[in-house]
Design a protein around this motif. Structure first.
Motif, mmCIF file in Angstrom:
data_model
loop_
_atom_site.group_PDB
_atom_site.id
_atom_site.type_symbol
_atom_site.label_atom_id
_atom_site.label_comp_id
_atom_site.label_asym_id
_atom_site.label_seq_id
_atom_site.Cartn_x
_atom_site.Cartn_y
_atom_site.Cartn_z
ATOM 1 N N PRO A 290 -9.685 -6.534 -13.471
ATOM 2 C CA PRO A 290 -8.989 -5.768 -12.428
ATOM 3 C C PRO A 290 -9.725 -5.887 -11.091
ATOM 4 C CG PRO A 290 -9.190 -4.468 -14.426
ATOM 5 C CD PRO A 290 -10.013 -5.713 -14.634
ATOM 6 N N LEU A 291 -8.977 -6.098 -10.049
ATOM 7 C CA LEU A 291 -9.542 -6.230 -8.709
ATOM 8 C C LEU A 291 -9.829 -4.840 -8.156
ATOM 9 C CD1 LEU A 291 -10.235 -8.423 -6.659
ATOM 10 C CD2 LEU A 291 -7.913 -8.271 -5.802
ATOM 11 N N VAL A 292 -11.082 -4.609 -7.787
ATOM 12 C CA VAL A 292 -11.509 -3.310 -7.276
ATOM 13 C C VAL A 292 -12.145 -3.502 -5.907
ATOM 14 C CG1 VAL A 292 -13.035 -1.333 -7.672
ATOM 15 C CG2 VAL A 292 -11.903 -2.437 -9.613
ATOM 16 N N PHE A 293 -11.736 -2.676 -4.959
ATOM 17 C CA PHE A 293 -12.291 -2.706 -3.611
ATOM 18 C C PHE A 293 -13.141 -1.468 -3.387
ATOM 19 C CE2 PHE A 293 -8.412 -5.142 -3.546
ATOM 20 C CZ PHE A 293 -8.750 -6.267 -2.808
ATOM 21 N N LEU B 219 -5.916 -0.379 -1.596
ATOM 22 C CA LEU B 219 -5.958 -1.778 -2.015
ATOM 23 C C LEU B 219 -6.193 -1.903 -3.520
ATOM 24 C CD1 LEU B 219 -7.973 -3.388 0.915
ATOM 25 C CD2 LEU B 219 -5.634 -3.970 0.237
ATOM 26 N N THR B 220 -7.099 -1.099 -4.051
ATOM 27 C CA THR B 220 -7.380 -1.132 -5.493
ATOM 28 C C THR B 220 -6.147 -0.739 -6.285
ATOM 29 O OG1 THR B 220 -9.731 -0.665 -5.141
ATOM 30 C CG2 THR B 220 -8.839 -0.166 -7.327
ATOM 31 N N LEU C 251 0.820 -1.212 0.000
ATOM 32 C CA LEU C 251 0.000 0.000 0.000
ATOM 33 C C LEU C 251 0.853 1.260 0.000
ATOM 34 C CD1 LEU C 251 -2.726 -0.882 2.679
ATOM 35 C CD2 LEU C 251 -2.683 -1.451 0.232
ATOM 36 N N GLU C 252 0.365 2.263 -0.709
ATOM 37 C CA GLU C 252 0.938 3.602 -0.673
ATOM 38 C C GLU C 252 -0.189 4.588 -0.926
ATOM 39 O OE1 GLU C 252 3.918 3.521 -3.760
ATOM 40 O OE2 GLU C 252 2.480 4.039 -5.297
ATOM 41 N N ILE D 39 -2.733 -7.960 -9.743
ATOM 42 C CA ILE D 39 -3.640 -8.932 -9.124
ATOM 43 C C ILE D 39 -5.031 -8.758 -9.734
ATOM 44 C CG2 ILE D 39 -4.692 -9.704 -6.977
ATOM 45 C CD1 ILE D 39 -2.188 -8.564 -5.531
ATOM 46 N N LYS D 40 -5.589 -9.844 -10.231
ATOM 47 C CA LYS D 40 -6.907 -9.829 -10.890
ATOM 48 C C LYS D 40 -7.908 -10.626 -10.054
ATOM 49 C CE LYS D 40 -5.051 -8.133 -14.741
ATOM 50 N NZ LYS D 40 -5.196 -6.797 -15.145
#
Length: 105
Positions: free
Chosen positions: A75-78, A59-60, A20-21, A68-69
């Motif tokens: 695409p992985l979306v939070f 995270l997204t 994370l950033e 990471i998918k």
């Protein structure tokens, strides 16, 4: 032009580790979640909504950066609401303690 390296932390969620950033993509996501008023999110930096919103953005962005998918290859979306359903109060407050150092950097 000087290059600045952003602070990062490793955060584990659902068995995966995300780096994370708090970059401009995260800031843009948070601003959008607060109807364009970023200062409102920053004024409430230690609130639950603000914590979940920043964490979802981080995270997204980390999933995108790390490639990471989801299970369908998308695409992985939070989202803030998704995290609010999955994290306990203790986990949310602990995440907040860890990510605030990135937001304030």
């Amino acid at each position: 032009m000087e290059t600045t390296k952003l602070k990062t932390i490793d955060y584990e969620f659902e068995g995966r580790v995300y780096r994370l950033e708090c970059n401009m993509n995260v800031i843009a996501y948070v601003q959008e979640e607060y109807d364009g008023n970023l200062f409102q999110a920053l004024d409430r930096i230690h609130g639950i909504k603000s914590t979940l919103t920043f964490l979802a953005g981080m995270l997204t962005d980390a999933a995108d950066t790390q490639g990471i998918k989801d299970e369908n290859g998308l695409p992985l979306v939070f989202t803030r609401k998704q995290l609010g359903r999955k994290l306990t109060m203790h986990q949310t407050l602990e995440a907040g303690t860890r990510i605030y150092q990135l937001i304030q950097a």
